[in-house]
Write a protein that holds these residues in place. Structure first.
Motif, PDB file in Angstrom:
ATOM      1  N   GLU A 196     -58.231 -19.518 -41.092  1.00  0.00           N
ATOM      2  CA  GLU A 196     -59.463 -20.283 -40.857  1.00  0.00           C
ATOM      3  C   GLU A 196     -60.350 -19.731 -39.729  1.00  0.00           C
ATOM      4  O   GLU A 196     -61.559 -19.562 -39.925  1.00  0.00           O
ATOM      5  N   PRO A 197     -59.795 -19.402 -38.543  1.00  0.00           N
ATOM      6  CA  PRO A 197     -60.681 -18.897 -37.482  1.00  0.00           C
ATOM      7  C   PRO A 197     -61.398 -17.612 -37.916  1.00  0.00           C
ATOM      8  O   PRO A 197     -62.587 -17.438 -37.630  1.00  0.00           O
ATOM      9  N   ALA A 198     -60.692 -16.757 -38.635  1.00  0.00           N
ATOM     10  CA  ALA A 198     -61.300 -15.499 -39.095  1.00  0.00           C
ATOM     11  C   ALA A 198     -62.370 -15.779 -40.148  1.00  0.00           C
ATOM     12  O   ALA A 198     -63.421 -15.137 -40.173  1.00  0.00           O
ATOM     13  N   VAL A 199     -62.115 -16.760 -41.014  1.00  0.00           N
ATOM     14  CA  VAL A 199     -63.110 -17.121 -42.036  1.00  0.00           C
ATOM     15  C   VAL A 199     -64.394 -17.600 -41.356  1.00  0.00           C
ATOM     16  O   VAL A 199     -65.506 -17.230 -41.757  1.00  0.00           O
ATOM     17  N   TYR A 250     -64.371 -16.546 -51.062  1.00  0.00           N
ATOM     18  CA  TYR A 250     -64.474 -18.014 -51.001  1.00  0.00           C
ATOM     19  C   TYR A 250     -63.300 -18.676 -51.712  1.00  0.00           C
ATOM     20  O   TYR A 250     -63.348 -19.859 -52.013  1.00  0.00           O
ATOM     21  N   LEU A 251     -62.269 -17.897 -52.009  1.00  0.00           N
ATOM     22  CA  LEU A 251     -61.155 -18.466 -52.784  1.00  0.00           C
ATOM     23  C   LEU A 251     -59.839 -18.448 -52.022  1.00  0.00           C
ATOM     24  O   LEU A 251     -58.781 -18.617 -52.615  1.00  0.00           O
ATOM     25  N   ALA A 252     -59.908 -18.205 -50.696  1.00  0.00           N
ATOM     26  CA  ALA A 252     -58.720 -18.180 -49.836  1.00  0.00           C
ATOM     27  C   ALA A 252     -57.631 -17.272 -50.398  1.00  0.00           C
ATOM     28  O   ALA A 252     -56.451 -17.626 -50.452  1.00  0.00           O
ATOM     29  N   ARG A 253     -58.054 -16.087 -50.829  1.00  0.00           N
ATOM     30  CA  ARG A 253     -57.088 -15.147 -51.394  1.00  0.00           C
ATOM     31  C   ARG A 253     -56.422 -14.316 -50.304  1.00  0.00           C
ATOM     32  O   ARG A 253     -56.924 -14.233 -49.174  1.00  0.00           O
ATOM     33  N   GLY A 254     -55.325 -13.669 -50.666  1.00  0.00           N
ATOM     34  CA  GLY A 254     -54.623 -12.791 -49.738  1.00  0.00           C
ATOM     35  C   GLY A 254     -55.393 -11.485 -49.579  1.00  0.00           C
ATOM     36  O   GLY A 254     -56.359 -11.218 -50.300  1.00  0.00           O
ATOM     37  N   LYS A 292     -59.215  -5.897 -53.516  1.00  0.00           N
ATOM     38  CA  LYS A 292     -59.487  -5.636 -54.927  1.00  0.00           C
ATOM     39  C   LYS A 292     -60.919  -6.090 -55.271  1.00  0.00           C
ATOM     40  O   LYS A 292     -61.657  -5.401 -55.985  1.00  0.00           O
ATOM     41  N   ALA A 293     -61.288  -7.244 -54.734  1.00  0.00           N
ATOM     42  CA  ALA A 293     -62.649  -7.757 -54.963  1.00  0.00           C
ATOM     43  C   ALA A 293     -63.672  -6.804 -54.352  1.00  0.00           C
ATOM     44  O   ALA A 293     -64.713  -6.513 -54.963  1.00  0.00           O
TER      45      ALA A 293
END
Ligand code: HAM
Length: 419
Positions: A336-339, A360-364, A370-371
């Motif tokens: 969260e802090p990094a987001v 925006y999907l809280a992925r690893g 990859k995105a």
């Protein structure tokens, strides 16, 4: 039904719209260099405009128009082509009163109730140009050259210009009479469609695709054999101008355009490889049209080209449209802090007009990288808890995989300079 688009229409999805925009940008660039200005006319007009303008005996007016009564019981029609509308706008807005020639272009959807097939749609898009106020054959050559120049910029090859002259008010009746004389003895052997055209528009009989009719009309007197002196001279000059600028053409005496307004020059540009619908562009001179719809006698000439057919031609010729990058920077934040930090950074970078995306999907991390790859981002900026604690981020060049740590206070400058 609810989830199906009407027959003969298309959805343009992301991935395709970028390609369309590239083509539209090329159109605007070419037109601006040639001194053509954009005009936008309504998508629908009074039905009478097309009846008078395009011609009562044409397939378009007889069979293909989307015509309906509006709530005030006026008959209106979705435009099947652009020329009649642009002529109407030229007259209505008194563009004839300003400096001539007036050189206009348009891009937009047209509607024809045709049998849909490859390269033929009910809603399709045309890029067209129209020039008003000059009978100079150099203008005819400029119009053809512009179309060829545009196609060449897209990288298209093997284009063939088919050129003809269909004469004028003076010589066309001579040709019509000779043609009827030639066709009359075998009239009963022609298809019903041709028979219906014999009185009103026998020229269109030369255009019939039926092999039997083609055989019967072989050797019929051509328009070019019947041209008056003025039309013949005009035709010679158009050819001369085209030769001067190296535009190759083929005189095609069977070339009959499907619209009634043409006089003198008529042409089509073909790419045989795309099959039955090989005409990617059609146009010609229409020196009587402005008068026909109620304006002052003014010569005109133009073309329209099918934008969907460009894509068919590009595909068969294996030409890729260069696409813009989707992202300069991908912010891969973890926790969260990094987001929160990434969200702020994203806004700051966008103020500098960088293309930035974040997860925006809280992925690893793996999925986020990859995105970044999918978006063809130049950099991924990895913001994990450890980096954040050090007031830094890891900047990774996506093409080489090289990574370096950059202090957060230097990050914006670093990305802006290296973008
Ligand atoms: P047109 O030959 O009827 O001429 O259409 C021009 C081009 O539009 C065709 O060569 C083709 O590429 C494309 N086109 C026509 N119908 C369809 C369709 N149903 N689906 C996909 N593409 C299609 C005109 O429209 C004249 N207004 C051209 C002109 C302008 N003449 C003088 N100025």
């Amino acid at each position: 039904m609810l989830t199906q688009r009407p027959k003969g229409t298309n959805d343009l999805l992301p991935g395709q719209t970028e390609k369309w925009r590239y083509i539209e940008n090329t159109i605007r660039q070419v037109c601006s260099e040639y001194g053509y200005q954009e005009i936008r006319t309504p998508i629908f007009e009074h039905t009478e405009l097309f009846q008078r303008g395009v011609g009562e005996t044409t397939d378009i007016v007889e069979k293909e128009m989307y015509t309906f009564l509006d709530k005030g019981y006026r008959s209106v029609t979705l435009r099947p082509e652009g020329t009649a509308s642009v002529c109407r706008a030229y007259v209505e807005n008194k563009l004839y009163a300003g400096p001539q020639p007036v050189k206009l272009y348009y891009v937009g959807p047209m509607f024809r109730y045709e049998r849909p097939q490859a390269g033929r749609f009910r809603q399709f898009n045309q890029f067209g140009i129209e020039v008003f106020g000059s009978t100079n054959p150099a203008v005819d050559a400029e119009v053809i050259t512009l179309a060829m120049d545009f196609y060449e910029r897209l990288g298209l090859k093997n284009l063939e210009v088919h050129l003809n002259s269909v004469g004028c008010r003076r010589c066309r009746p001579v040709h019509k009479a000779k043609l009827q004389e030639f066709l009359r003895p075998n009239l009963d052997k022609f298809c019903p469609n041709c028979q219906g055209r014999f009185e009103r528009n026998p020229l269109r009989m030369l255009d019939c695709k039926n092999p039997g009719c083609r055989e019967l009309s072989a050797g019929a007197p051509t328009t070019t054999q019947c041209l008056c002196e003025e039309c013949a001279e005009h035709f010679e000059q158009v050819k001369g101008y085209l030769e001067k600028v190296g535009v190759r053409y083929r005189v095609d005496e069977r070339l009959v355009r499907g619209l009634d307004y043409y006089t003198k020059t008529a042409f089509e540009i073909m790419v045989e490889e795309i099959g039955a619908q090989s005409a990617i562009c059609g146009g010609g001179r229409y020196d009587g049209l402005i008068e026909e719809i109620g304006g002052p006698a003014t010569p005109g000439i133009g073309f329209a080209l099918g934008m969907e057919r460009i894509f068919s031609a590009l595909a068969v010729q294996g030409i890729e449209i260069p696409l813009e990058t989707k992202a300069d920077v991908y912010l891969a934040a973890l926790g969260e802090p990094a987001v929160q930090e990434a969200f702020k950074l994203q806004a700051q970078l966008r103020k500098l007009h960088l293309k930035v995306e974040m997860d925006y999907l809280a992925r690893g991390l793996k999925a986020q990288l990859k995105a970044a790859d999918r978006l063809k981002a130049k950099y991924a900026v990895i913001l994990g808890e450890d980096e954040l604690a050090r007031g830094a981020a890891t900047v990774r060049r996506m093409d080489s995989g090289d990574q370096q740590e950059v202090k957060l206070i230097d990050l914006i400058d670093f990305l802006a300079v290296n973008k």
